[in-house]
Design an enzyme around this catalytic site. Structure first.
Site, PDB file in Angstrom:
ATOM      1  N   ARG A  94     -20.112  13.550  49.749  1.00 15.02           N
ATOM      2  CA  ARG A  94     -20.452  14.538  48.714  1.00 15.02           C
ATOM      3  C   ARG A  94     -20.349  15.912  49.359  1.00 15.02           C
ATOM      4  O   ARG A  94     -20.949  16.144  50.412  1.00 15.02           O
ATOM      5  CB  ARG A  94     -21.885  14.258  48.217  1.00 15.02           C
ATOM      6  CG  ARG A  94     -22.445  15.285  47.253  1.00 15.02           C
ATOM      7  CD  ARG A  94     -21.757  15.134  45.899  1.00 15.02           C
ATOM      8  NE  ARG A  94     -22.489  15.775  44.829  1.00 15.02           N
ATOM      9  CZ  ARG A  94     -22.502  17.080  44.587  1.00 15.02           C
ATOM     10  NH1 ARG A  94     -21.833  17.916  45.355  1.00 15.02           N
ATOM     11  NH2 ARG A  94     -23.178  17.556  43.575  1.00 15.02           N
ATOM     12  N   GLU A 152     -18.753  17.510  35.597  1.00 16.43           N
ATOM     13  CA  GLU A 152     -18.533  16.068  35.516  1.00 16.43           C
ATOM     14  C   GLU A 152     -17.173  15.825  34.872  1.00 16.43           C
ATOM     15  O   GLU A 152     -16.659  16.665  34.132  1.00 16.43           O
ATOM     16  CB  GLU A 152     -19.641  15.407  34.686  1.00 16.43           C
ATOM     17  CG  GLU A 152     -21.025  15.570  35.271  1.00 16.43           C
ATOM     18  CD  GLU A 152     -21.192  14.863  36.603  1.00 16.43           C
ATOM     19  OE1 GLU A 152     -20.630  13.765  36.782  1.00 16.43           O
ATOM     20  OE2 GLU A 152     -21.879  15.413  37.474  1.00 16.43           O
ATOM     21  N   ARG A 155     -25.124   8.704  49.988  1.00 13.30           N
ATOM     22  CA  ARG A 155     -23.858   9.377  50.300  1.00 13.30           C
ATOM     23  C   ARG A 155     -24.058  10.334  51.470  1.00 13.30           C
ATOM     24  O   ARG A 155     -25.097  10.977  51.588  1.00 13.30           O
ATOM     25  CB  ARG A 155     -23.358  10.191  49.098  1.00 13.30           C
ATOM     26  CG  ARG A 155     -23.034   9.384  47.890  1.00 13.30           C
ATOM     27  CD  ARG A 155     -22.668  10.267  46.721  1.00 13.30           C
ATOM     28  NE  ARG A 155     -23.797  11.139  46.353  1.00 13.30           N
ATOM     29  CZ  ARG A 155     -23.850  11.885  45.263  1.00 13.30           C
ATOM     30  NH1 ARG A 155     -22.829  11.900  44.426  1.00 13.30           N
ATOM     31  NH2 ARG A 155     -24.904  12.622  44.998  1.00 13.30           N
TER      32      ARG A 155
END
Length: 174
Positions: free
Chosen positions: A66, A74, A108
């Site tokens: 990330r 999005e 992540r």
């Protein structure tokens, strides 16, 4: 529960695959100050969206990264696909360096991504493809670049105001 220390060691062994790691290095690209953090080098094998990539681990398993301090639209919101394509054009198939910042609550790896001397996190904000993620931003330059992109009507800032919905608000209303 797996400790952060164990996750770091796993990532370094698996993801870096012996790639560039220098714990003593206090600076990394463009004079940015870094604490003694881990640096991973790996090929980008997939773009998830405008702020998330997969790199090729040494065991051939993808590892999700990330991009730190930014939040792109999005994929199902205005400019989401455009931001994803922009990141794809920049890094797909490239070997990037990742200055690891954290492991997030989803497991992540969070980091600043560099392609040669380019800070890709900054490039994405400067082009108007995403917001500086004010809740998590540690790089104040991201805030400056976002303001510059807004003033220049670059990227998502060229869209009608109704389409300029920060992703964190978009997700909250889903």
């Amino acid at each position: 529960m797996v400790s952060k220390s164990l996750i770091w060691k796993f990532l370094l062994v698996v993801a870096a695959g012996g790639a560039a790691l220098d714990r003593s290095q206090s600076t990394f690209h463009s004079g940015e100050r870094q604490p003694a953090s881990e640096i991973l080098s790996a090929e980008v094998i997939r773009i998830v969206d405008g702020d998330t990539i997969h790199i090729q681990g040494a065991d051939k398993q993808p590892i999700k990264i990330r991009l730190a301090g930014i939040d792109c639209p999005e994929r199902d919101q205005p400019w989401g696909d455009t931001a994803t394509r922009a990141l794809s054009r920049l890094v797909t198939g490239q070997v990037v360096d990742i200055a690891v910042v954290d492991i997030d609550r989803y497991g992540r790896t969070v980091g600043r991504v560099f392609l040669r001397d380019q800070n890709i996190n900054r490039v994405m904000v400067k082009a108007g493809n995403c917001w500086a993620y004010t809740r998590y931003v540690r790089d104040s330059k991201l805030l400056e670049l976002e303001k510059e992109a807004q003033l220049a009507n670059r990227g998502l800032w060229s869209q009608p105001k109704a389409n300029q919905i920060p992703p964190w608000e978009w997700r909250r209303h889903k």
